[in-house]
Design an enzyme around this catalytic site. Sequence first.
Site, PDB file in Angstrom:
ATOM      1  N   CYS A  79       0.804  -1.216   0.000  1.00  0.00           N
ATOM      2  CA  CYS A  79       0.000   0.000   0.000  1.00  0.00           C
ATOM      3  C   CYS A  79       0.841   1.272   0.000  1.00  0.00           C
ATOM      4  CB  CYS A  79      -0.931   0.010   1.206  1.00  0.00           C
ATOM      5  SG  CYS A  79      -2.107  -1.355   1.239  1.00  0.00           S
TER       6      CYS A  79
ATOM      7  N   HIS B  23      -9.209   3.463  -2.004  1.00  0.00           N
ATOM      8  CA  HIS B  23      -7.873   2.932  -1.715  1.00  0.00           C
ATOM      9  C   HIS B  23      -7.385   2.018  -2.845  1.00  0.00           C
ATOM     10  CE1 HIS B  23      -4.409   1.498   0.289  1.00  0.00           C
ATOM     11  NE2 HIS B  23      -4.944   0.569   1.055  1.00  0.00           N
TER      12      HIS B  23
END
Length: 410
Positions: free
Chosen positions: A86, A355
Site C-alpha cells: 500500500c 484505496h
Amino acid sequence: MSRVYVAGVSMTPFGRFLERSVKDLAEQAVREALADAGIGAEAVEAIFFANAAQGAVDGQHSVRGEIALREMPFGNVPVTNVDNACASASTALYLAAMQVRAGMADVVLAVGAEKMVIDDKARSFAIFNGSWDVHGVDATMAGLMRMGEGVPTPPEHESTGPRSVFMDVYQAFAKFHMRTFGTTPRQIAAVSAKNHNHSVHNPRAQYRRPYSVEEVMGARMVAWPITLPMCSPISDGAAAAVVCSEKALARLGRGRAVELRASVLAGGGRRAANDYRAEVSHVAARRAYEMAGVSPADVSVAEVHDATALGEIQQVENLMLCEFGEGGPMAERGETALGGRVPVNPSGGLECKGHPIGATGLGQVYELVTQLRGEAGSRQVPGAKVAVAENGGGLIGAESAACCVTILAR
C-alpha cells in the site's frame, strides 16, 4: 541537499470502474499531471511507476509501467517499477525525489495506478494475501491475537462475512489500543463519520454520503469494533506527480509549485508489539520533521493511511499531532475535522476517497498539494502552509512493513 518541488499533480476519480484498465487510468493521470505542470512528455527524464495488484489480478508481474505507458510519447525514458504494497505510490515519489536531489535528473514523473475491481471477488481479496510473510501466517496471526487479549469480541458481534485478512489485523490493533489507552468504539466511529462528511466535498471520492456517529456504529460489523463505513473499499484509480529541481523550476516558472521538504521511507517489523513508541511511522515522522525543518505544531493539514478508522487514530499519534492515546478523544472533540485544530483527511481519507493500493500515496499528495495551493474549494483548510502525509504498506510483526512520511510546504 538540493531543493525539490512538486510542479504538477493529478488524480483520477477513485471508484469502481469495471470498464477501465490500468493503462487507461495511468494515461489519464499522467496527461493531467503534465498539463498541471505546464510541460510535455519530452521534458520528463525518468519515470517511477507504482502498482501492487496487477500481478495477482491478471498475471502482469513485470514491466507494468513500460506497458501501461507504452503509447505515450516518452521515447526511451527509463521506467522503474515500484511495488511496496500500500506504500507503493509514496515510495515512487520518494525515489523520484531522490533522483532529483542526487542531480541525476531535473524532471521526474511519479505515477501510481491500480485496477482492483473485477468480477471475481476471490481474486480481488487475493490481492492482499502477499502483503505479509506468507511462510509465517500462523505465527503472525498468533502474535496479533495476543495483542487483542483482554478485549473479547462481544458474542453478538462475531462476523463471518467476506473480508480482507487485513481487517483482522486492524481488529487486533483496535483491541490493543482499546486495552492500552481506553479508546472506545464511539471514538473510532467519530473518525469515520468525520471522514465521510469530508468526502461529501470531494468530487473525486469513491463515497460521498454523509454519516452520523450513530449510523457508523449501527452499520454491518466487519471485525468488531470495526463496521463497514470504517473500512476502505476495493478501488480503481490513478494519481501522478511531476517532481523537479530548483533549476528546472526556474525554467518552468514557480507558478503553483509546492516544495517537497521531506520524503522519508522506513522499514518496519523490528519492534515488540507493546513498544508503540518505536512504531515505524513514528520513527519515519521524526526523521521527516527533522529533514523538513518543521515541527508537528507547524502542520496545517494531514492525510494519513486510514485503511480503517482505527488507522487514523494510530497515525495522528505517530505523527505527533497529539500524544499517544489521545487520537480517539481528539477526533471525538472535533479537532481533526475541517475547522478543527489540525484537519486530517479532508479528502475523506482511504475510507471514503478510496484505496487503489498502488495509487493511494500519490492520491494523498494530490490532496495536500491542492490544499497548499488554496484550490480545495469547500474542503479547503484556510491558510494551509505545511502538510504531512503518512502512507504505510504491508505487515511484518505488529506494524507496517514499509512506511513513507512526506512533508510539503508552500
